[in-house]
Enzyme design. Sequence first.
Site, PDB file in Angstrom:
ATOM      1  CG  ASP A 123      -6.336   0.846   0.634  1.00 49.33           C
ATOM      2  OD1 ASP A 123      -6.380   1.558   1.647  1.00 49.33           O
ATOM      3  OD2 ASP A 123      -5.300   0.652  -0.016  1.00 49.33           O
ATOM      4  CG  ASP A 125      -1.735   1.221   1.368  1.00 49.24           C
ATOM      5  OD1 ASP A 125      -2.294   1.649   0.344  1.00 49.24           O
ATOM      6  OD2 ASP A 125      -1.829   1.789   2.473  1.00 49.24           O
ATOM      7  CB  THR A 175      -1.604   5.643  -1.809  1.00 53.68           C
ATOM      8  OG1 THR A 175      -1.627   4.216  -1.821  1.00 53.68           O
ATOM      9  CG2 THR A 175      -2.731   6.131  -0.934  1.00 53.68           C
ATOM     10  CB  THR A 176       1.067   2.958  -5.674  1.00 52.28           C
ATOM     11  OG1 THR A 176       0.960   2.237  -4.448  1.00 52.28           O
ATOM     12  CG2 THR A 176       2.382   2.644  -6.328  1.00 52.28           C
TER      13      THR A 176
END
Length: 562
Positions: free
Chosen positions: A394, A64, A97-98
């Site tokens: 998530d 994550d 997020t990545t």
Amino acid sequence: MAAMLQPQIILLKEGTDTSQGKAQVVSNINACTAVADVVRTTLGPRGMDKLIHDDKGNTTISNDGATIMKLLDIVHPAAKILVDIAKSQDSEVGDGTTTVVLLAGEFLKEGKPFIEDGVHPQNLIRSYRTASSLAINKIKELAVSIEGKSLEEKKSLLAKCAATTLSSKLIGGEKEFFATMVVDAVLAIGNDDRLNLIGIKKVPGGNMRDSFLVNGVAFKKTFSYAGFEQQPKKFLNPKILLLNIELELKSEKENAEIRLSDPMQYQSIVDAEWNIIYDKLDKCVKSGAKIVLSRLAIGDLATQYFADRDIFCAGRVAEEDLQRVAAATGGTVQTSVNNVINEVLGSCEVFEERQVGNERFNIFNGCPSGQTATIVLRGGADQFIEEAERSLHDAIMIVRRALKNSTIVPGGGAIDMELSRYLRQHARTIAGKSQLFINSFAKALEVIPRQLCDNAGFDSTDVLNKLRQKHASGEGANYGVDINTGGIADSFANFVWEPAVVKINAINAAAEAACLILSVDETVKNPKSESAQGEAAAQAMAGRGRGGPALRGRGGRGMRRR
């Protein structure tokens, strides 16, 4: 000669480190690219995991982006901005997020040759902002709404969004199983925004398929006294009393003092203490409640008293669990047992204590308000369950967002390729340098499908060429990377979907971060503050050693005290 006689102007303290100009902008870009390279390999269903070992000896295995960025102790001031955008994406949307870190890193990487060639950063920033707003408007145009569908249709659409998120996580192998669980949990809490109404409890042991969803509240059995085993462990339609008081004999404060003239009076004081506790317990029983929960301790006397009357009790229940029980059962937490009326009691259809792994759980099912849910997670190792919890967080965030902003876009790099094509086309209509800058923004968007291919071990150049050709034909707007075959496929038809808000937020945050980093042309680092503290400490130590002021002052105060 006059110039040589000019006095030297000293503005900053000696030892201050300053770096400015083009070299500084390039240095900041390099730092951000290095950070993006750390999370690059975690993107997508075939992304690798990172094992992070911190100074306290804790080990975290995660892919994550936000978790990795938080755990990396980044000291470079410009690179910290990437950590902030990953955190904001996590709290705002929950996923992507990545993506956001990768995009920001790629925007900077594409802008670097222009900076080195002497282009003013403000020209680049202006074009990036234009490109960002064009891209966001295009996403809104391409997004498909899921409004107006029946509940069953909506459920399956949301489950597909959750499955897309979970496919890139450690629990991707069981994504269908968990996706339906997440959707049921989110729909159970309805329109309530409080995320803590969905509890996630972790029980090591068993396998992932042993995880289950409770339409109500479940929490681990709390510390209990003798007599607990005699209490009934299952009730149908019980009344539930929630308290925030201690139900045990209270010892007086240490400095309490009672003066007695007659030893018989002592017995009356002891009796009064017992009467107080018995009076409290009597009132609990008379309220008609069959289950008594308290945030504070329920002592051995109370436990036995309730057991004799077939009442279940649990003390020291965590604040969060008690609040969830209150929300689910419709009860109200009481701070006194006086005047307990029916309206403040909660209720549920079934209460039972059940063994899960080697833990015992108190489970409330069929709650009237139905506004809470609990997911009990099972799995082999602790680190695995921790990562599963982060993955579910998530997915829960994504489903909530999709419910609220009910528009979705195709995933698998399809939307990124379509935006890239659209921006390249738009760039051709612009005269001047900004054509090049918008082109570089468009090229940067291709990093997502490229990285998806690289992480899956496919030839990214080949796949990207196929995608460019498909999108250019005008019919392939929904085509993205097919992770299973290494070719291209219609992401929309394959149910690889994500909420439009994820992409909008990611592009917005990444473009803002890139513009912010490009606009910094000087860094001033003042190391004096650290050394100043060190000097102060050294002086204090020296003073004590010589019998100096530190010692004399202390002696003086001592004299006065006498």
